[in-house]
Design an enzyme around this catalytic site. Structure first.
Site, PDB file in Angstrom:
ATOM      1  N   THR A   9      55.649 -46.196  23.746  1.00  0.00           N
ATOM      2  CA  THR A   9      56.536 -46.836  24.737  1.00  0.00           C
ATOM      3  C   THR A   9      55.856 -48.011  25.455  1.00  0.00           C
ATOM      4  OG1 THR A   9      55.773 -45.266  26.409  1.00  0.00           O
ATOM      5  CG2 THR A   9      57.778 -44.682  25.172  1.00  0.00           C
ATOM      6  N   GLY A  10      54.565 -48.230  25.166  1.00  0.00           N
ATOM      7  CA  GLY A  10      53.851 -49.362  25.799  1.00  0.00           C
ATOM      8  C   GLY A  10      54.191 -50.667  25.107  1.00  0.00           C
ATOM      9  N   ARG A  96      34.756 -49.071  19.223  1.00  0.00           N
ATOM     10  CA  ARG A  96      34.419 -50.428  18.761  1.00  0.00           C
ATOM     11  C   ARG A  96      32.921 -50.633  18.569  1.00  0.00           C
ATOM     12  NH1 ARG A  96      38.435 -53.645  22.960  1.00  0.00           N
ATOM     13  NH2 ARG A  96      40.400 -53.209  21.889  1.00  0.00           N
ATOM     14  N   CYS A 125      41.958 -58.151  22.247  1.00  0.00           N
ATOM     15  CA  CYS A 125      42.946 -59.186  21.912  1.00  0.00           C
ATOM     16  C   CYS A 125      42.430 -60.604  22.140  1.00  0.00           C
ATOM     17  CB  CYS A 125      44.233 -58.961  22.675  1.00  0.00           C
ATOM     18  SG  CYS A 125      44.014 -58.508  24.387  1.00  0.00           S
ATOM     19  N   SER A 155      50.318 -59.655  30.432  1.00  0.00           N
ATOM     20  CA  SER A 155      50.736 -58.512  29.602  1.00  0.00           C
ATOM     21  C   SER A 155      49.527 -57.755  29.051  1.00  0.00           C
ATOM     22  CB  SER A 155      51.617 -58.978  28.444  1.00  0.00           C
ATOM     23  OG  SER A 155      50.976 -60.038  27.760  1.00  0.00           O
ATOM     24  N   ARG A 232      42.274 -64.047  34.245  1.00  0.00           N
ATOM     25  CA  ARG A 232      43.689 -63.739  34.029  1.00  0.00           C
ATOM     26  C   ARG A 232      44.486 -64.813  34.749  1.00  0.00           C
ATOM     27  NH1 ARG A 232      45.019 -59.688  30.945  1.00  0.00           N
ATOM     28  NH2 ARG A 232      44.165 -57.979  32.165  1.00  0.00           N
ATOM     29  N   HIS A 239      47.173 -65.338  25.110  1.00  0.00           N
ATOM     30  CA  HIS A 239      45.812 -65.612  25.595  1.00  0.00           C
ATOM     31  C   HIS A 239      45.382 -67.000  25.118  1.00  0.00           C
ATOM     32  CE1 HIS A 239      45.619 -61.677  27.146  1.00  0.00           C
ATOM     33  NE2 HIS A 239      44.739 -61.089  26.342  1.00  0.00           N
TER      34      HIS A 239
HETATM   35  C1  2RA Z   1      43.331 -57.769  28.642  1.00  0.00           C
HETATM   36  N1  2RA Z   1      42.106 -57.770  26.557  1.00  0.00           N
HETATM   37  O1  2RA Z   1      43.881 -58.799  28.281  1.00  0.00           O
HETATM   38  C2  2RA Z   1      42.518 -56.937  27.683  1.00  0.00           C
HETATM   39  C3  2RA Z   1      43.228 -55.691  27.257  1.00  0.00           C
HETATM   40  N2  2RA Z   1      44.466 -55.924  26.657  1.00  0.00           N
HETATM   41  O2  2RA Z   1      43.399 -57.324  29.803  1.00  0.00           O
END
Ligand code: 2RA
Length: 344
Positions: A9-10, A96, A125, A155, A232, A239
């Site tokens: 559901t994510g 990992r 990602c 996201s 972020r 990204h």
């Molecule tokens: C982020 N790469 O973007 C990390 C986890 N999805 O916060």
């Protein structure tokens, strides 16, 4: 073929369901999340079961599992899935760094996935698009140094963070004046925030350390001179990564463009020509959700030996950076009906 998804559901789980329908149209899906519930996706209704049911003595066996959970839940369920006969692609950080577990970017090192492998770790990602861009160039010019600055979509922090950001972006911007007031440090809307979770004694966050150690493991270059700073930004999906790359040998930009434009040499890459890379922006990934977009390739003006370039890589963090890479890695075990998803 029975495929299960944990974390169905994510945001990544939902994208994985969509891609499985393309990769293995006839597969039987078993969806799991924190509790029993119903999921509606693209107008179709799915039954989702609590993941703890997998721990029952009579839990059914299966063929392929995608785990899109946090590290603790991945540690709890991945061994059980392997016990039930599943081949597993885990998207968490848990395995990992494990030397016994392949860390796989489809199109870069997916050839290491063969029938003897039962568990594959899906990289972060940010790592996946960067490796797709650098790996073909490394084969041609050698690679000696990489510096990366990332601008990561909200996201990446999950569905709750994304929904809060979207609400803020609607309401917050109405409240902001030309000076960005009233100041709201907590939100992502209209802000740039250091991705500083898990910062250790080095002063670097877990996100920054992931990009560094994962790149070295995937390229099998433990000595690669690489550094990263991650933040972020107020973007929903996509990204964006600026990189300063020094190769072992002088590079010719036309040769770089031709390599990145050749699917045989650079699978799952789309090169946007021109120094401005046709204005490469994060949202370009919405048009090519399963590709690493590479552009804005320019000589680093500080370099006298023509070995250094600046470039930008953009990738949809939910698709290329998670679901698509995981499904592609799994096609090494179960060939895909969709050529765009088949790993070389
Ligand atoms: C982020 N790469 O973007 C990390 C986890 N999805 O916060």
């Amino acid at each position: 073929m029975r495929i299960c998804i944990l974390g169905a559901t994510g945001l990544v789980g939902r994208e994985t369901i969509t891609l499985i329908a393309r990769a293995w149209p006839g597969a039987t899906l078993a969806l799991f999340a924190s509790r029993d519930q119903e999921l509606t996706l693209d107008g179709k209704s799915y039954e989702v079961l609590g993941a703890s049911r997998l721990e029952a003595q009579d839990a059914p066996r299966g063929d392929l599992a995608f785990v899109a959970l946090d590290d603790d839940h991945s540690k709890r369920y991945v061994p059980r899935l392997v016990e039930l006969g599943y081949r597993v692609i885990d998207k968490s950080n848990t395995y990992r760094a494990d030397p016994k577990v392949p860390l796989v970017v489809a199109g870069v090192n997916s050839s290491i996935v063969d029938d003897s492998v039962r568990l594959v770790a899906n990289p972060n990602c940010t790592t996946i698009p960067l490796m797709l861009a650098l790996s073909p160039l490394r084969r041609e010019f050698g690679l000696s140094e990489v510096t990366v600055s990332t601008y990561q979509a909200v996201s990446g922090a999950g569905i709750a963070a994304l929904d809060a950001f979207l609400a803020d972006a609607r309401d917050g911007f109405q409240a902001l004046d030309r000076l960005g007031l009233p100041f709201k440090a907590s939100g992502y809307a209209g802000n740039t925030v250091p991705h500083n979770g898990g910062t250790d004694e080095s002063g670097f966050s877990s996100e920054e350390r992931k990009l560094i150690f994962e790149s070295r493991k995937i390229l099998s270059t433990p000595e690669l001179d690489i550094s990263a700073q991650c933040c972020r930004v107020g973007v929903a999906v996509g990204h964006y990564e600026n990189a300063w790359v020094t190769f072992d040998r002088p590079v010719d930009l036309e040769r770089v463009a031709s390599i990145l434009s050749d699917p045989a040499r650079s699978p799952f890459v789309k090169h946007l020509p021109g120094a401005a890379g046709e204005g490469l922006s994060a949202l370009h990934c919405v048009q090519d959700r399963d590709l690493a977009l590479v552009g804005r390739i320019r000589p680093d003006h500080r370099d006298r030996d023509r070995k250094s370039v600046c470039l930008t890589v953009v990738g949809d963090n939910l698709r290329l950076g998670a679901a698509a890479n995981a499904v592609r890695a799994a096609t090494r075990w179960f060939p895909s009906a969709d050529r765009d998803l088949q790993a070389p």
